[in-house]
Enzyme design. Structure first.
Site, mmCIF file in Angstrom:
data_model
loop_
_atom_site.group_PDB
_atom_site.id
_atom_site.type_symbol
_atom_site.label_atom_id
_atom_site.label_comp_id
_atom_site.label_asym_id
_atom_site.label_seq_id
_atom_site.Cartn_x
_atom_site.Cartn_y
_atom_site.Cartn_z
ATOM 1 N N SER A 1 -16.594 3.673 -5.421
ATOM 2 C CA SER A 1 -17.368 3.169 -4.289
ATOM 3 C C SER A 1 -18.829 2.936 -4.688
ATOM 4 C CB SER A 1 -17.230 4.139 -3.111
ATOM 5 O OG SER A 1 -17.709 3.566 -1.919
ATOM 6 N N ASP B 1 -12.835 0.429 -6.503
ATOM 7 C CA ASP B 1 -13.174 -0.233 -5.243
ATOM 8 C C ASP B 1 -14.678 -0.159 -4.979
ATOM 9 O OD1 ASP B 1 -12.109 -1.853 -3.245
ATOM 10 O OD2 ASP B 1 -12.176 -0.266 -1.756
ATOM 11 N N HIS C 1 -9.321 2.354 0.660
ATOM 12 C CA HIS C 1 -10.489 2.469 -0.217
ATOM 13 C C HIS C 1 -10.272 3.569 -1.252
ATOM 14 C CE1 HIS C 1 -14.658 1.887 -1.265
ATOM 15 N NE2 HIS C 1 -15.057 3.071 -0.830
#
Length: 336
Positions: free
Chosen positions: A186, A210, A274
């Site tokens: 992230s 991601d 995610h």
């Protein structure tokens, strides 16, 4: 007459089906987020975010003043569960279990997280079980636990500090940069990208799990293909029309859009999709079994019609290379 009615019915069905598939590519640089969103920490807990908030200048000033703002926790097969804190001084490094003769894996957490939150413990254990490596967990929680906008603005400074530390590690021990693999989830994906950039793109690999989307689509400080010898991104929640948490656009040498890159089998929430990125990567390190096929367009990714060359997703190969955009399909449950 009956035949004509049947043809009209088929045409209507095809029209409805076509309208269900977005003809505008899902994967766009021009994504516009609403001002107020919710963004998860490493445990999957959602936090309220105002994307138009002013960053906390005192925290950003502290990053500029204090390049030691990060903590670096070393794990090896000699200390797989109990970390050794590495400082940027020769005694700290040389008295630790760090070995310049084995690869170095660097793990960076995401927003509102710390050294002990996912994906760090799981990936640490997987790498150490697989092979003899140094695992360095970067704790940048002093910045990551501020509000989201401040954390985004702080990422370049955090990444530079990490890059400077790895350069020092190289100068003290001789540990080669081309034996280093930097991995971030992230917001952490952009952190390791900036670290690799600070090192002149000389580390073996940078992997973005991601990479975060909000405030990053047109941000020049995001992860990029120049950050390492080989840069890979694993996209799992990048939906343009449905407000995914991931960036959902090409940012690497090789970009994998897993199961289309928008949502994941067995997931009912954006948070689940995610976070699935690091689980796919974890499985790939163990089994190296997830294979993508190169795609020539966003529509091919969406329709699952990619037929190009194959490339394995993830894994721990430090000499890996490849380029392009790929769709990889998986199952619902580990190891997928």
């Amino acid at each position: 007459m009956m035949k004509m009615a049947s043809l009209l019915l088929v045409a209507a069905v095809l029209a409805v089906t076509a309208s269900a598939v977005p003809l505008t590519p899902e994967f766009s640089e021009q994504r516009v987020y609403p001002r107020f969103i919710k963004f998860p920490d490493g445990e999957g807990v959602l936090h309220d975010v105002d994307l138009e908030a002013q960053p906390q200048q005192d925290i950003l000033d502290e990053i500029s003043r204090n390049p030691k703002i990060n903590q670096y926790l070393l794990f090896t097969r000699h200390n797989p569960k109990s970390a050794q804190l590495l400082l940027d001084n020769e005694e700290s490094i040389k008295s630790s279990y760090f070995s310049p003769n084995v690869p170095t894996i660097v793990l960076a957490h995401g927003y509102f997280s710390s050294q002990s939150t996912p994906p760090n413990p799981r990936l640490r254990d997987t790498f150490l079980e697989k092979s003899d490596v140094n695992v360095i967990v970067v704790d940048w929680s002093q910045v990551a636990r501020s509000d989201y906008v401040t954390a985004v603005w702080g990422v370049p400074g955090v990444g530079r500090a990490l890059g400077q530390f790895l350069a020092y590690l190289n100068s003290v021990t001789g540990a080669p940069l081309d034996q280093m693999h930097l991995i971030g989830l992230s917001l952490g994906a952009h952190v390791v990208g900036n670290a690799g950039r600070d090192l002149g793109g000389k580390v073996a690999r940078v992997t973005g799990l991601d990479p975060a989307g909000p405030l990053w689509n047109l941000n020049s400080n995001r992860i990029s293909p120049n950050d390492a010898i080989y840069v890979e991104a694993i996209h799992t929640d990048g939906g343009y029309l449905v407000g995914g948490l991931g960036i959902g656009t090409d940012v690497a040498d090789a970009d994998f859009y897993v199961n289309g890159g928008v949502d994941q089998p067995g997931c009912q929430t954006h948070v689940c999709s995610h976070m699935r990125s690091y689980r796919f990567f974890d499985a790939s390190v163990k089994y190296n079994h997830i294979i993508g096929k190169e795609c020539s367009s966003s529509l091919q990714i969406t329709l699952n019609t990619c037929r190009g060359q194959e490339l394995h997703l993830g894994n721990d190969d430090l000499t890996k290379f490849g380029s392009g955009r790929y769709r990889a399909n998986t199952g619902r449950r580990y190891p997928y």
